[in-house]
Design a protein around this motif. Structure first.
Motif, PDB file in Angstrom:
ATOM      1  N   VAL A  40       0.802  -1.231   0.000  1.00  0.00           N
ATOM      2  CA  VAL A  40       0.000   0.000   0.000  1.00  0.00           C
ATOM      3  C   VAL A  40       0.826   1.268   0.000  1.00  0.00           C
ATOM      4  N   SER A  41       0.297   2.266  -0.721  1.00  0.00           N
ATOM      5  CA  SER A  41       0.865   3.622  -0.708  1.00  0.00           C
ATOM      6  C   SER A  41       0.245   4.401   0.444  1.00  0.00           C
ATOM      7  N   ALA A  42       0.788   5.586   0.673  1.00  0.00           N
ATOM      8  CA  ALA A  42       0.191   6.512   1.631  1.00  0.00           C
ATOM      9  C   ALA A  42      -1.133   7.017   1.073  1.00  0.00           C
ATOM     10  N   LEU A  43      -2.053   7.468   1.955  1.00  0.00           N
ATOM     11  CA  LEU A  43      -3.283   8.084   1.473  1.00  0.00           C
ATOM     12  C   LEU A  43      -2.904   9.258   0.556  1.00  0.00           C
ATOM     13  N   VAL A  46      -0.700  12.609   1.304  1.00  0.00           N
ATOM     14  CA  VAL A  46      -0.016  12.622   2.600  1.00  0.00           C
ATOM     15  C   VAL A  46       1.510  12.731   2.442  1.00  0.00           C
ATOM     16  N   THR A  47       2.082  12.014   1.459  1.00  0.00           N
ATOM     17  CA  THR A  47       3.545  12.123   1.282  1.00  0.00           C
ATOM     18  C   THR A  47       3.932  13.562   0.947  1.00  0.00           C
ATOM     19  N   ASN A  48       3.138  14.224   0.112  1.00  0.00           N
ATOM     20  CA  ASN A  48       3.421  15.637  -0.198  1.00  0.00           C
ATOM     21  C   ASN A  48       3.385  16.496   1.059  1.00  0.00           C
ATOM     22  N   GLY A 129       3.829   8.182   5.849  1.00  0.00           N
ATOM     23  CA  GLY A 129       2.565   8.080   5.112  1.00  0.00           C
ATOM     24  C   GLY A 129       2.143   6.623   4.968  1.00  0.00           C
ATOM     25  N   GLU A 130       3.060   5.788   4.536  1.00  0.00           N
ATOM     26  CA  GLU A 130       2.765   4.368   4.338  1.00  0.00           C
ATOM     27  C   GLU A 130       2.615   3.659   5.680  1.00  0.00           C
ATOM     28  N   ARG A 131       3.356   4.122   6.685  1.00  0.00           N
ATOM     29  CA  ARG A 131       3.247   3.481   8.001  1.00  0.00           C
ATOM     30  C   ARG A 131       1.875   3.731   8.618  1.00  0.00           C
ATOM     31  N   GLY A 196       4.374   0.247   0.991  1.00  0.00           N
ATOM     32  CA  GLY A 196       5.157   0.498  -0.215  1.00  0.00           C
ATOM     33  C   GLY A 196       6.195   1.559   0.072  1.00  0.00           C
ATOM     34  N   TYR A 197       7.125   1.780  -0.877  1.00  0.00           N
ATOM     35  CA  TYR A 197       7.969   2.966  -0.909  1.00  0.00           C
ATOM     36  C   TYR A 197       9.116   2.979   0.098  1.00  0.00           C
ATOM     37  N   ILE A 198       8.962   2.270   1.254  1.00  0.00           N
ATOM     38  CA  ILE A 198      10.014   2.393   2.270  1.00  0.00           C
ATOM     39  C   ILE A 198      10.743   1.082   2.516  1.00  0.00           C
ATOM     40  N   GLY A 210      12.277   6.477  -3.791  1.00  0.00           N
ATOM     41  CA  GLY A 210      11.981   7.530  -4.781  1.00  0.00           C
ATOM     42  C   GLY A 210      10.476   7.689  -4.910  1.00  0.00           C
ATOM     43  N   ARG A 211      10.036   8.912  -5.278  1.00  0.00           N
ATOM     44  CA  ARG A 211       8.598   9.185  -5.335  1.00  0.00           C
ATOM     45  C   ARG A 211       7.886   8.198  -6.260  1.00  0.00           C
ATOM     46  N   GLY A 212       6.711   7.782  -5.857  1.00  0.00           N
ATOM     47  CA  GLY A 212       5.970   6.778  -6.624  1.00  0.00           C
ATOM     48  C   GLY A 212       6.526   5.374  -6.421  1.00  0.00           C
ATOM     49  N   GLY A 213       7.370   5.221  -5.395  1.00  0.00           N
ATOM     50  CA  GLY A 213       8.141   3.984  -5.238  1.00  0.00           C
ATOM     51  C   GLY A 213       7.376   2.750  -4.773  1.00  0.00           C
ATOM     52  N   SER A 214       6.084   2.882  -4.468  1.00  0.00           N
ATOM     53  CA  SER A 214       5.342   1.678  -4.039  1.00  0.00           C
ATOM     54  C   SER A 214       5.259   0.653  -5.163  1.00  0.00           C
ATOM     55  N   ASP A 215       5.241   1.114  -6.405  1.00  0.00           N
ATOM     56  CA  ASP A 215       5.256   0.180  -7.542  1.00  0.00           C
ATOM     57  C   ASP A 215       6.525  -0.687  -7.462  1.00  0.00           C
TER      58      ASP A 215
HETATM   59  N1  ASP Z   1       3.637   7.655  -1.176  1.00  0.00           N
HETATM   60  C1  ASP Z   1       4.785   7.703  -2.068  1.00  0.00           C
HETATM   61  C2  ASP Z   1       4.677   8.908  -2.975  1.00  0.00           C
HETATM   62  O1  ASP Z   1       3.712   9.650  -2.915  1.00  0.00           O
HETATM   63  C3  ASP Z   1       4.975   6.431  -2.825  1.00  0.00           C
HETATM   64  C4  ASP Z   1       3.856   6.037  -3.763  1.00  0.00           C
HETATM   65  O2  ASP Z   1       2.750   6.567  -3.670  1.00  0.00           O
HETATM   66  O3  ASP Z   1       4.094   5.159  -4.593  1.00  0.00           O
HETATM   67  O4  ASP Z   1       5.576   9.146  -3.737  1.00  0.00           O
END
Ligand code: ASP
Ligand code: ADP
Ligand code: MG
Length: 469
Positions: A40-43, A46-48, A129-131, A196-198, A210-215
């Motif tokens: 899972v990603s952050a809501l 939230v990361t922003n 965010g992910e936590r 995800g991401y961490i 890196g941003r978007g890293g949950s993929d």
């Molecule tokens: N939450 C992180 C971001 O906004 C990772 C992700 O969403 O994949 O970059």
């Protein structure tokens, strides 16, 4: 039994209602005898907020930090209340949220007292965010009577180098640890929910991918666990001919090869993190991009030998917005061996990645594209290293530009693609600031003013009839 790693992005977990959708989709697959790992990603957003807060913390006081963390608890508790029906599970999740946010408050207060934020502490802040989202999804799965446990990326066993902000996985250790921790659970039909991401370094220091890293987390886990497939659930039907938020008639691409999908991700199609395809390409694990809000659609399949069949040479067009252009001019660069290498060397040593380069035969000028947030650092290092030495006369920059990339493997050896693109730009009176085409001929990229970006995308989409693909 099929083993699937499913990743749910920020919009997929943005509201309690969406999280219930997520839980139903996972339960459906488990009930069909699949073994599922959830990432899972952050809501959404939230990361922003965390990036912003980390940057501001040194200028804030404790009261302001508490105000921020109070709102963060409120948001997550409200989401959990909508996502989970069972009151005792709700209560348990609430306690996890409160405990997690209180740890975040301590770090932010620390940053505020020290008056400094390092890449290491920034990653730690961004991991929250992910936590906070993972426990809510864990609760929603329990609500549907699934057996489940939640893990941070570190607890799941993902180990990376210490390149904070953009860490890379160390696959050997990761595979060994992830297998040891998650495989026994899958065998007992337990659904692991992983942030995800961490991840973490070998010493246990928290890193981000890196941003978007949950993929990326999802594909790393799929390789470690030798999964059959990865499903990336998001808010659009799949990978499209362009961002559907810019061109409404954008069409979904039903299949893509790993190479084509990577090319699209690198050039700004946000539906996939650019590095995420590296691990699965080697392991030949198929990846599907699917729409949480339209699960009947099978989405885009990324796999070996799945090249898009298209009559047109251009198959997709993308925009990268957060970039800046640097122009370096110097009459003495003409015919001076090593002058370019000096420029690249200075930037490389400062960890500044060059995304695009263009020069003229006269060699009196070189233009570079880099990430916009690195512009200040790039300019000062270049000025210190190059000005005054006689080689370079002037360094200028523009930070209101964007890169447009038209992609398609059939471009190779096809005449007239560039002229069609540039005629379309001229008709819209869009001025082109810089052009680059690699010799691979898989894409043509060029730079325009940011305010012209969307019009440029629309014009290319139309010229190559991408809505009829
Ligand atoms: N939450 C992180 C971001 O906004 C990772 C992700 O969403 O994949 O970059
Ligand atoms: P998630 O939170 O699920 O990871 P992202 O916002 O990272 O979602 O990525 C999905 C978004 O990517 C879509 O909503 C869409 O606006 C954008 N996007 C940009 N280019 C493309 C493309 N070529 N195909 C699909 N989506 C794209
Ligand atoms: Mg994403």
């Amino acid at each position: 039994m099929k083993k699937i790693v499913m990743k749910f992005g920020g919009t997929s977990v943005a509201t309690g209602e969406n999280i219930r959708r997520v839980a139903t989709i996972v339960a459906d697959s488990v009930n069909k005898d699949c073994r599922v790992v959830v990432v899972v990603s952050a809501l959404a957003g939230v990361t922003n907020q965390l990036v912003e807060e980390a940057g501001q913390a040194k200028k804030k006081d404790e009261k302001q930090i508490q105000e921020f963390t109070r709102k963060l608890v409120e948001k997550h508790v409200a989401t959990a209340a909508k996502a989970i029906e069972n009151k005792s599970i709700q209560k348990e999740v609430e306690q996890v949220i409160e405990k997690t946010v209180s740890a975040l408050e301590k770090v932010l207060t620390g940053i505020c007292y020290v008056g400094e934020i390092t890449p290491k502490s920034k990653d730690y802040v961004m991991s929250f965010g992910e936590r906070l989202s993972a426990p809510i999804v864990w609760g929603a799965l329990r609500d549907l009577k699934l057996k489940t446990e939640f893990f941070t990326g570190k607890e799941a066993g993902i180990v990376t180098d210490d390149n904070f902000g953009e860490a890379s996985p160390l696959m050997n250790v990761t595979t060994h640890q992830v297998k040891g921790r998650l495989e026994p659970l899958l065998e007992k039909n337990v659904v692991p929910v992983v942030t995800g991401y961490i991840a973490a370094t070998q010493d246990g220091v928290v890193t981000t991918l890196g941003r978007g890293g949950s993929d990326y987390t999802a594909t790393i886990l799929s390789v470690a666990l030798a999964a059959d497939e990865v499903w990336i659930w998001t808010d659009v039907d799949g990978i499209m001919t362009t961002d559907p938020k810019i061109v409404q008639s954008a069409k979904m691409l039903p299949q893509l090869s790993y190479g084509e999908a990577a090319e699209m991700a690198i050039f700004g199609a946000k539906a996939m993190h650019p590095s995420a395809l590296e691990p699965v390409t080697e392991a030949c694990i198929p990846v599907r991009i699917r729409n949480l809000f339209n699960p009947e659609n099978h989405g885009t399949l990324i796999a070996d030998g799945q090249e898009v069949k298209s009559k047109e040479v251009v198959k997709a067009v993308a925009i990268i917005k957060d970039v800046a252009m640097i122009n370096i001019r110097g009459a003495a660069m003409v015919g001076a061996p090593g002058s370019y290498s000096k420029i690249f060397d200075v930037l490389g040593k400062n960890n500044i990645n060059i995304m695009m380069v263009s020069t003229a035969v006269s060699e009196a000028n070189i233009s570079l594209i880099i990430r916009r947030n690195l512009l200040g650092r790039a300019l000062s290092t270049l000025e210190i290293a190059l000005l005054g030495g006689g080689l370079v006369n002037e360094i200028t920059s523009e930070d209101d530009v964007c890169v447009i990339a038209a992609m398609g493997a059939n471009m190779k050896g096809t005449l007239g693609v560039a002229s069609r693109i540039f005629t379309a730009m001229a008709q819209k009176k869009i001025n082109i600031r810089m052009i680059a085409q690699g010799s691979s001929e898989l894409n043509i990229s060029f730079v325009v003013k940011e305010e012209d970006g969307e019009a440029a995308i629309q014009a290319i989409h139309k010229e190559f009839k991408l809505d009829q693909i």
